[in-house]
Design a protein around this motif. Structure first.
Motif, mmCIF file in Angstrom:
data_model
loop_
_atom_site.group_PDB
_atom_site.id
_atom_site.type_symbol
_atom_site.label_atom_id
_atom_site.label_comp_id
_atom_site.label_asym_id
_atom_site.label_seq_id
_atom_site.Cartn_x
_atom_site.Cartn_y
_atom_site.Cartn_z
ATOM 1 N N ALA A 147 27.753 77.360 41.974
ATOM 2 C CA ALA A 147 28.318 77.599 40.646
ATOM 3 C C ALA A 147 28.207 79.044 40.197
ATOM 4 O O ALA A 147 29.163 79.633 39.707
ATOM 5 C CB ALA A 147 27.649 76.673 39.624
ATOM 6 N N GLY A 148 27.036 79.633 40.367
ATOM 7 C CA GLY A 148 26.841 81.008 39.931
ATOM 8 C C GLY A 148 27.174 81.159 38.462
ATOM 9 O O GLY A 148 26.895 80.273 37.653
ATOM 10 N N ASP A 149 27.810 82.264 38.140
ATOM 11 C CA ASP A 149 28.084 82.551 36.737
ATOM 12 C C ASP A 149 29.581 82.498 36.452
ATOM 13 O O ASP A 149 30.044 82.902 35.394
ATOM 14 C CB ASP A 149 27.522 83.945 36.435
ATOM 15 C CG ASP A 149 27.398 84.167 34.946
ATOM 16 O OD1 ASP A 149 27.148 83.179 34.213
ATOM 17 O OD2 ASP A 149 27.590 85.320 34.516
ATOM 18 N N GLU A 150 30.336 82.002 37.422
ATOM 19 C CA GLU A 150 31.793 82.072 37.298
ATOM 20 C C GLU A 150 32.402 80.904 36.517
ATOM 21 O O GLU A 150 31.756 79.896 36.299
ATOM 22 C CB GLU A 150 32.402 82.076 38.707
ATOM 23 C CG GLU A 150 32.058 83.324 39.482
ATOM 24 C CD GLU A 150 32.679 83.277 40.874
ATOM 25 O OE1 GLU A 150 33.903 83.515 40.966
ATOM 26 O OE2 GLU A 150 31.955 82.994 41.832
ATOM 27 N N LYS A 151 33.674 81.066 36.176
ATOM 28 C CA LYS A 151 34.446 79.938 35.671
ATOM 29 C C LYS A 151 34.741 79.020 36.868
ATOM 30 O O LYS A 151 35.105 79.504 37.950
ATOM 31 C CB LYS A 151 35.758 80.421 35.047
ATOM 32 C CG LYS A 151 35.523 81.315 33.835
ATOM 33 C CD LYS A 151 36.743 81.428 32.961
ATOM 34 C CE LYS A 151 37.726 82.465 33.505
ATOM 35 N NZ LYS A 151 38.813 82.744 32.531
ATOM 36 N N VAL A 152 34.550 77.735 36.684
ATOM 37 C CA VAL A 152 34.698 76.813 37.809
ATOM 38 C C VAL A 152 35.713 75.710 37.494
ATOM 39 O O VAL A 152 35.683 75.110 36.412
ATOM 40 C CB VAL A 152 33.349 76.152 38.189
ATOM 41 C CG1 VAL A 152 33.530 75.101 39.290
ATOM 42 C CG2 VAL A 152 32.334 77.212 38.645
ATOM 43 N N ALA A 153 36.613 75.485 38.443
ATOM 44 C CA ALA A 153 37.508 74.324 38.409
ATOM 45 C C ALA A 153 36.985 73.352 39.457
ATOM 46 O O ALA A 153 37.077 73.607 40.658
ATOM 47 C CB ALA A 153 38.937 74.741 38.732
ATOM 48 N N LEU A 154 36.419 72.236 38.984
ATOM 49 C CA LEU A 154 35.811 71.271 39.897
ATOM 50 C C LEU A 154 36.863 70.271 40.343
ATOM 51 O O LEU A 154 37.403 69.516 39.530
ATOM 52 C CB LEU A 154 34.673 70.530 39.198
ATOM 53 C CG LEU A 154 33.982 69.534 40.125
ATOM 54 C CD1 LEU A 154 33.007 70.253 41.042
ATOM 55 C CD2 LEU A 154 33.291 68.450 39.332
ATOM 56 N N MET A 155 37.151 70.244 41.632
ATOM 57 C CA MET A 155 38.177 69.350 42.178
ATOM 58 C C MET A 155 37.546 68.049 42.671
ATOM 59 O O MET A 155 36.640 68.074 43.498
ATOM 60 C CB MET A 155 38.905 70.057 43.330
ATOM 61 C CG MET A 155 39.543 71.373 42.911
ATOM 62 S SD MET A 155 40.107 72.360 44.336
ATOM 63 C CE MET A 155 41.561 71.407 44.826
ATOM 64 N N LEU A 156 38.053 66.933 42.156
ATOM 65 C CA LEU A 156 37.545 65.599 42.514
ATOM 66 C C LEU A 156 38.672 64.743 43.065
ATOM 67 O O LEU A 156 39.745 64.664 42.451
ATOM 68 C CB LEU A 156 37.019 64.893 41.263
ATOM 69 C CG LEU A 156 35.671 65.309 40.687
ATOM 70 C CD1 LEU A 156 35.573 64.879 39.231
ATOM 71 C CD2 LEU A 156 34.553 64.669 41.488
ATOM 72 N N GLY A 157 38.439 64.068 44.191
ATOM 73 C CA GLY A 157 39.462 63.203 44.778
ATOM 74 C C GLY A 157 39.216 61.739 44.489
ATOM 75 O O GLY A 157 38.295 61.377 43.749
ATOM 76 N N SER A 158 40.036 60.910 45.086
ATOM 77 C CA SER A 158 39.916 59.473 44.836
ATOM 78 C C SER A 158 38.677 58.927 45.527
ATOM 79 O O SER A 158 38.157 59.514 46.483
ATOM 80 C CB SER A 158 41.135 58.733 45.353
ATOM 81 O OG SER A 158 41.055 58.625 46.752
ATOM 82 N N GLU A 159 38.213 57.753 45.036
ATOM 83 C CA GLU A 159 37.008 57.165 45.588
ATOM 84 C C GLU A 159 37.176 56.784 47.057
ATOM 85 O O GLU A 159 36.277 56.940 47.854
ATOM 86 C CB GLU A 159 36.667 55.925 44.762
ATOM 87 C CG GLU A 159 35.203 55.754 44.560
ATOM 88 C CD GLU A 159 34.907 54.898 43.347
ATOM 89 O OE1 GLU A 159 34.117 53.967 43.501
ATOM 90 O OE2 GLU A 159 35.495 55.148 42.269
ATOM 91 N N GLY A 160 38.364 56.286 47.396
ATOM 92 C CA GLY A 160 38.574 55.832 48.760
ATOM 93 C C GLY A 160 38.738 56.971 49.752
ATOM 94 O O GLY A 160 38.102 57.004 50.808
ATOM 95 N N HIS A 161 39.589 57.931 49.405
ATOM 96 C CA HIS A 161 40.009 58.906 50.404
ATOM 97 C C HIS A 161 39.532 60.325 50.149
ATOM 98 O O HIS A 161 39.697 61.189 50.996
ATOM 99 C CB HIS A 161 41.530 58.892 50.515
ATOM 100 C CG HIS A 161 42.072 57.537 50.812
ATOM 101 N ND1 HIS A 161 41.952 56.962 52.053
ATOM 102 C CD2 HIS A 161 42.675 56.615 50.022
ATOM 103 C CE1 HIS A 161 42.482 55.751 52.028
ATOM 104 N NE2 HIS A 161 42.918 55.509 50.795
ATOM 105 N N GLY A 162 38.991 60.587 48.980
ATOM 106 C CA GLY A 162 38.579 61.958 48.675
ATOM 107 C C GLY A 162 39.786 62.855 48.472
ATOM 108 O O GLY A 162 40.914 62.372 48.316
#
Lengths: 283, 283
Positions: free
Chosen positions: B218-233
């Motif tokens: 994470a550090g100190d940057e702006k972060v866009a957290l990408m999350l996929g589906s439960e089955g396939h990611g």
């Protein structure tokens, strides 16, 4: 010679051998409730496998051909009957249509004492009070298993974690994560004392002013994380018994997370986060 | 002069003024689906209040006397009709019994562009791909709101967050947390580019080997957290578009957490945990 799974085909809804799968919505009640036989019931191939690996003695399986075929290899040494029925017969016996296509029953088994639960190598345990919702309770066990919590102590007002719906929502992890029950007031008080004497710091999760962010409170100690019900939180007695009040800070103006989700965040902080950062520091 | 809530009593199941509450299980479908009117529907006093505070223009309320009495004071300036009916009339109109006793409808409103979503002061956003389950999607919005995530970008395969069930599970927070939609392949690619150009680090949450524990990334940057589906990611394309692959480490041998719970843990790490520790360091 080891026993073998006995595959038995039947399409007779009245077959008496299927009686313990009959009318499941009452059969899974605790033995002290009307119609309750207190059986542990696992639904679906994933949870049936976990049941077979658990300390609970499996009694029988019931399922459609395809699901029993999937399980038969792995469970071949299980010395119990596995009844194969068409899906409609299964639905008539069970009392509803079961998407997952396979069920297993098991007997209950003695639970560990509180002393056993906190003995040995346990580092982080969850202590629940008033968690009466079966789905929340199941989700808490799933989250505890995923994040490496060593055991769960169930205090007053918690529902039965071996109820079918909790088993399902937990993905079978209630069959795997050790738990002890201390539901009466005197038992509960003694249980918290036993936890403290085993060297655990009792950390009560509460949004009250004056609570310390969880990451500041954990340190390097063994921690028993106390979680209350979604509606009312921990009781005054439980808060008084705690060594420290901790919080997961929330964004302004938002009601708190679901209790199982709050648990997951706190478990994360106390297990993988704390251990991981400690491992990084040792590198 | 400001408008006023118009309290109107009716016990006529056929009353045409109630038509937009009729047969709710189809009326809340998207306008492009059969029978769908695409209305935003809020259930229960908590969510109805959030709807009234949201950018979505409220059209009408329907409820039993007691629930409308609870709301009438706070919503007095809302210039819409509020139909009061007996509980059984309400159930007949809606098509099922509604425990929560009150409903509101609203029109959809234009959503922000991706550029708007990531502009301004946004520091942490969630980027979802393939989250098709309405309950998981609603729970993700609830968790995002609780932990201070600034916005949500919905990529291909996500369901409609304004669907009734998502609104309910989110506790109304889908009406509050800004979101943008980029469902086509070209839009999706462009959206991820827009996020990157706004100075966000694209962090793809994945259990794949080689992913970095989230707290290290994470550090100190702006972060866009990408999350996929439960089955396939996440898809291969999404993983390729990411700047870094991150993980929430799990205990051995356990299937991952529910996607909404994983989101909560990751949001916690990127928001209150990161900000809180930074604040501690500045003390």
């Amino acid at each position: 010679m080891a026993g073998r799974l006995q595959l038995i085909y039947t399409d007779d809804v009245g077959d008496e051998r299927l009686d313990e799968f009959r009318d499941l919505t009452t059969a899974d009640r605790r033995p002290d409730r009307p119609g309750g036989r207190g059986l542990v019931i696992a639904e679906g191939t994933v949870v049936v496998r976990r049941l077979a690996d658990s300390p609970y003695p499996v009694r029988a399986l019931l399922g459609v051909q395809r699901r029993l075929d999937e399980l038969a290899g792995d469970l071949a040494d299980l010395d119990v009957p596995a009844y194969i029925t068409p899906a409609d017969v299964m639905a008539d016996v069970v009392g509803f249509h079961l998407n997952r296509g396979v069920l297993a029953t098991a007997d209950r088994a003695p639970q560990p004492s509180v002393a056993d639960l906190v003995g040995g190598g346990a580092r982080v345990i969850a202590v629940l009070e008033g968690v009466g919702d079966h789905e929340n309770l199941g989700a808490l066990f799933r989250n505890a298993a995923a994040l490496g919590v060593d055991g769960v102590l169930l205090g007053p007002g918690c529902s039965d974690p071996l109820y079918r719906r909790s088993v399902r929502v937990s993905m079978g992890h209630v069959l795997r994560v050790p738990f002890a029950v201390a539901s009466g007031p005197a038992e509960w008080k003694a249980a918290l004392e036993t936890v403290r004497e085993a060297g655990f710091r009792l950390a009560a999760l509460t949004p009250r002013p004056g609570s310390v962010p969880l990451w500041e409170a954990a340190g390097d100690e063994k921690v028993a994380l106390m979680l209350g019900s979604e509606g009312h939180g921990l009781s005054g007695e439980a808060l008084a018994a705690a060594d420290v009040a901790v919080s997961v800070p929330m964004a302004d103006g938002v009601d708190s997370l679901n209790v199982a989700t709050t648990g997951a965040v706190a478990f994360y902080e106390l297990t993988v986060r704390r251990e991981g950062v400690a491992a990084d520091a040792r590198r």
